[in-house]
Design a protein around this motif. Structure first.
Motif, PDB file in Angstrom:
ATOM      1  N   GLN A  60       0.634  -1.245   0.155  1.00  0.00           N
ATOM      2  CA  GLN A  60       0.130   0.069  -0.148  1.00  0.00           C
ATOM      3  C   GLN A  60       0.987   1.117   0.314  1.00  0.00           C
ATOM      4  N   ARG A  61       1.971   1.396  -1.123  1.00  0.00           N
ATOM      5  CA  ARG A  61       2.702   1.829  -0.808  1.00  0.00           C
ATOM      6  C   ARG A  61       3.332   2.914  -2.474  1.00  0.00           C
ATOM      7  N   PRO A  62       2.507   4.371  -2.666  1.00  0.00           N
ATOM      8  CA  PRO A  62       2.582   4.792  -4.123  1.00  0.00           C
ATOM      9  C   PRO A  62       3.634   4.205  -5.073  1.00  0.00           C
ATOM     10  N   LEU A  63       4.535   4.417  -6.490  1.00  0.00           N
ATOM     11  CA  LEU A  63       5.201   3.858  -7.202  1.00  0.00           C
ATOM     12  C   LEU A  63       5.113   5.411  -7.837  1.00  0.00           C
ATOM     13  N   LEU A  64       6.144   5.514  -8.375  1.00  0.00           N
ATOM     14  CA  LEU A  64       6.712   6.348  -9.572  1.00  0.00           C
ATOM     15  C   LEU A  64       8.099   5.786 -10.555  1.00  0.00           C
ATOM     16  N   ILE A  65       7.595   5.446 -11.097  1.00  0.00           N
ATOM     17  CA  ILE A  65       8.993   4.963 -12.157  1.00  0.00           C
ATOM     18  C   ILE A  65       9.040   6.078 -13.207  1.00  0.00           C
ATOM     19  N   LYS A  66      10.287   6.648 -13.725  1.00  0.00           N
ATOM     20  CA  LYS A  66      11.109   7.700 -14.406  1.00  0.00           C
ATOM     21  C   LYS A  66      11.716   6.779 -15.764  1.00  0.00           C
ATOM     22  N   GLU A  68      -1.337   6.619 -13.515  1.00  0.00           N
ATOM     23  CA  GLU A  68      -1.192   8.294 -13.928  1.00  0.00           C
ATOM     24  C   GLU A  68       0.006   8.582 -15.522  1.00  0.00           C
ATOM     25  N   ILE A  69      -0.297   8.466 -16.720  1.00  0.00           N
ATOM     26  CA  ILE A  69       1.094   7.717 -16.721  1.00  0.00           C
ATOM     27  C   ILE A  69       1.229   9.123 -18.410  1.00  0.00           C
ATOM     28  N   ASN A  70       2.715  10.012 -18.082  1.00  0.00           N
ATOM     29  CA  ASN A  70       2.619  11.161 -18.728  1.00  0.00           C
ATOM     30  C   ASN A  70       1.970  11.138 -20.748  1.00  0.00           C
ATOM     31  N   ALA A  71       2.314  12.176 -20.920  1.00  0.00           N
ATOM     32  CA  ALA A  71       2.351  12.181 -22.846  1.00  0.00           C
ATOM     33  C   ALA A  71       3.131  11.943 -23.178  1.00  0.00           C
ATOM     34  N   THR A  72       4.267  10.989 -22.422  1.00  0.00           N
ATOM     35  CA  THR A  72       5.530  10.578 -23.950  1.00  0.00           C
ATOM     36  C   THR A  72       5.123   8.984 -23.109  1.00  0.00           C
ATOM     37  N   GLY A  73       4.176   8.186 -22.150  1.00  0.00           N
ATOM     38  CA  GLY A  73       4.991   7.169 -21.959  1.00  0.00           C
ATOM     39  C   GLY A  73       6.343   6.712 -20.747  1.00  0.00           C
ATOM     40  N   THR A  74       6.895   7.697 -20.129  1.00  0.00           N
ATOM     41  CA  THR A  74       8.075   7.699 -20.078  1.00  0.00           C
ATOM     42  C   THR A  74       8.070   7.589 -18.456  1.00  0.00           C
ATOM     43  N   GLN A  75       6.416   8.140 -17.712  1.00  0.00           N
ATOM     44  CA  GLN A  75       7.257   8.238 -16.347  1.00  0.00           C
ATOM     45  C   GLN A  75       5.389   8.103 -15.920  1.00  0.00           C
ATOM     46  N   LEU A  76       5.704   7.048 -14.620  1.00  0.00           N
ATOM     47  CA  LEU A  76       4.145   6.221 -14.645  1.00  0.00           C
ATOM     48  C   LEU A  76       3.955   6.682 -12.773  1.00  0.00           C
ATOM     49  N   ARG A  77       2.868   7.097 -12.582  1.00  0.00           N
ATOM     50  CA  ARG A  77       2.791   7.181 -11.209  1.00  0.00           C
ATOM     51  C   ARG A  77       1.705   6.204 -11.042  1.00  0.00           C
ATOM     52  N   PHE A  78       1.707   5.426 -10.101  1.00  0.00           N
ATOM     53  CA  PHE A  78       0.463   4.585  -9.262  1.00  0.00           C
ATOM     54  C   PHE A  78       0.028   4.808  -7.665  1.00  0.00           C
ATOM     55  N   ALA A  79      -0.888   4.607  -7.938  1.00  0.00           N
ATOM     56  CA  ALA A  79      -0.983   4.470  -6.456  1.00  0.00           C
ATOM     57  C   ALA A  79      -2.142   3.360  -6.374  1.00  0.00           C
ATOM     58  N   PRO A  80      -1.964   2.537  -5.114  1.00  0.00           N
ATOM     59  CA  PRO A  80      -2.527   1.725  -5.035  1.00  0.00           C
ATOM     60  C   PRO A  80      -4.068   1.213  -4.713  1.00  0.00           C
ATOM     61  N   GLY A  81      -5.396   0.666  -4.463  1.00  0.00           N
ATOM     62  CA  GLY A  81      -5.933   0.548  -4.144  1.00  0.00           C
ATOM     63  C   GLY A  81      -6.079  -0.856  -3.702  1.00  0.00           C
ATOM     64  N   ILE A  82      -7.839  -1.629  -2.827  1.00  0.00           N
ATOM     65  CA  ILE A  82      -7.999  -2.072  -2.691  1.00  0.00           C
ATOM     66  C   ILE A  82      -8.061  -3.692  -3.471  1.00  0.00           C
ATOM     67  N   ALA A 123      10.808  -2.038   0.180  1.00  0.00           N
ATOM     68  CA  ALA A 123       8.960  -1.717   0.684  1.00  0.00           C
ATOM     69  C   ALA A 123       8.954  -2.482   1.829  1.00  0.00           C
ATOM     70  N   TRP A 124       9.659  -3.477   2.626  1.00  0.00           N
ATOM     71  CA  TRP A 124       9.286  -3.522   3.464  1.00  0.00           C
ATOM     72  C   TRP A 124      10.041  -4.001   5.379  1.00  0.00           C
ATOM     73  N   GLY A 125      11.605  -3.518   4.838  1.00  0.00           N
ATOM     74  CA  GLY A 125      12.366  -3.729   5.722  1.00  0.00           C
ATOM     75  C   GLY A 125      12.909  -4.489   5.735  1.00  0.00           C
ATOM     76  N   VAL A 126      12.816  -6.125   5.129  1.00  0.00           N
ATOM     77  CA  VAL A 126      12.987  -7.497   5.370  1.00  0.00           C
ATOM     78  C   VAL A 126      13.954  -7.852   4.129  1.00  0.00           C
ATOM     79  N   GLU A 127      15.064  -8.362   5.438  1.00  0.00           N
ATOM     80  CA  GLU A 127      16.749  -8.293   4.983  1.00  0.00           C
ATOM     81  C   GLU A 127      16.571 -10.214   4.805  1.00  0.00           C
ATOM     82  N   PHE A 128      16.360 -10.687   4.211  1.00  0.00           N
ATOM     83  CA  PHE A 128      17.471 -11.955   3.826  1.00  0.00           C
ATOM     84  C   PHE A 128      18.757 -12.551   4.747  1.00  0.00           C
ATOM     85  N   ARG A 129      18.428 -13.486   5.283  1.00  0.00           N
ATOM     86  CA  ARG A 129      20.038 -13.752   5.022  1.00  0.00           C
ATOM     87  C   ARG A 129      20.751 -15.546   4.617  1.00  0.00           C
TER      88      ARG A 129
END
Length: 393
Positions: free
Chosen positions: A26-32, A64-78, A360-366
């Motif tokens: 449940q964390r927003p996502l921004l990809i550029k 939300e996708i910008n005009a060139t399609g090179t950036q994505l904003r994603f706000a998750p729902g349920i 995302a969760w702070g989970v570290e694997f050993r």
């Protein structure tokens, strides 16, 4: 977006995995910089189609996708789950001779979508049922998308190991995860149809301790042909594969499955694929697959896939290479106790996934290397994840 946003500047790397983690955490996502330097920059049709699928199975998602399609904003729902029909983009006859350039790819197989949905499928408000229409067999722009047969053989047993076997809600159906191939359709024209059903769970009930690989006791397989490929070709593939495997193990059985437009209403594109699955005495399942290449003999395909299965068995571990990231993601969602899993070599995709889970969760694997078996045992403490859509019921 808030400071809680997951931000990435490296484009479409791990596109589906990042979207799934965004929804689960449940964390927003921004990809550029999505293919910003490519000849055709921006998101591809199959990626936009996957975003539409996520919108169908969720409520309140904002994209939300910008005009060139090179950036994505994603706000998750349920995640709502339910019954959904989705048509995947397919190619045309002109795509048969395309170059091996992923930057120009416009379509992917149904397995590509199924792989992206599997992390989310058990955590909706209702059981999830998706009917896909598109490509079930063959490669797309020479991308090695896992086929539906692969997930049917390997992913469904993995879900069972994490306790995803039947719905936790008495009002929902009492059936376990299921994948049905209603109709086959090869690349590029598609025409196949697949039904996927997954029950909901409120939480993963217990951590896992899965380190005993056991000994391989049987091998099963399926050689599948679609449209204009003779039945003798599938038999030649099966015979060649058995010739390699029966030197090491007597219990080898490979089924031949021939699909025609007249009898099975399959798609109009030809294809020949083979899937092999090895099962151990402790329930470990390893699956490999591949399809016939241009100007390749069926015998060469059978020997190549048989060798590929033996290589996967040599790597060791309790899950095969393509399912490592999914198994580790489920480990992050287990109760707040230690989980352990033995795998073979760490793939580059899995290494990137471990970094994503920590972010995302702070989970570290050993990681503990086993020099004797040449495997790695990964352990972590789960987050105690609960199904947000069912948390209040």
């Amino acid at each position: 977006m808030s400071t809680n946003t997951l931000r990435f500047e490296d484009g479409a790397v791990q596109f589906r995995q990042r979207l799934a983690v965004s929804i689960l955490s449940q964390r927003p996502l921004l990809i550029k910089n999505i293919r910003s330097d490519a000849l055709e920059p921006g998101l591809r049709p199959y990626e936009i189609s996957f975003l539409r699928l996520l919108d169908q199975i969720s409520n309140g998602t904002r994209i939300e996708i910008n005009a060139t399609g090179t950036q994505l904003r994603f706000a998750p729902g349920i995640l709502t789950g339910g019954e959904v029909e989705h048509e995947c983009p397919v190619g045309s006859d002109e795509d048969k001779n395309q170059d091996n350039d992923d930057s120009l790819a416009k379509y992917r197989s149904i397995g590509w979508y199924l792989e992206g949905i599997l992390p989310l499928a058990p955590f909706g408000k209702h059981d999830l049922t998706v009917i896909w229409t598109g490509i079930t067999d063959g490669t797309c722009y020479n991308q090695d998308d896992p086929s539906v047969d692969y997930f049917k053989a390997s992913a469904l047993p993995l879900l069972g190991h994490f306790g995803i076997t039947a719905s936790d809600d008495a009002l929902e159906s009492n059936t376990g995860p299921e994948i049905s191939i209603l109709r086959r359709g090869a690349s590029p024209l598609g025409g196949g149809q697949v039904k996927f059903h997954c029950p909901l769970v409120r939480k993963l009930e217990q951590p896992i301790d899965w380190t005993d690989v056991g000994k391989i006791k049987r091998i099963r397989g399926n050689a599948v042909s679609c449209t204009l490929v003779s039945s003798s070709s599938t038999a030649r593939v099966a015979y060649a594969a058995k010739g390699v495997l029966q030197r090491l193990l007597p219990d080898v059985w490979i089924h031949t499955d021939v699909h025609t437009r007249k009898q099975h209403q399959c798609g109009s594109s030809p294809a020949l694929n083979v899937h092999l699955t090895a099962q151990s005495t402790t329930g470990v399942i390893m699956t490999v697959e591949d399809g016939l290449k241009h100007r390749e003999l069926p015998e060469d395909l059978g020997k190549r896939v048989a060798s590929k299965l033996l290589q996967e068995v040599q790597y060791g571990g309790c899950v095969d290479s393509d399912l490592q990231s999914l198994a580790l993601l489920y480990m992050c969602l287990t109760p707040e106790d230690a989980s352990r899993l033995r795998i073979g070599r760490l793939t580059p995709f899995t290494i990137e996934a471990l970094r994503l889970y920590k972010l995302a969760w702070g989970v570290e694997f050993r990681l503990q290397a086993d020099d004797e078996t040449k495997t790695v045992v990964l352990s972590c403490v789960g987050t105690g994840y609960r199904n947000m859509a069912r948390a209040s019921t």
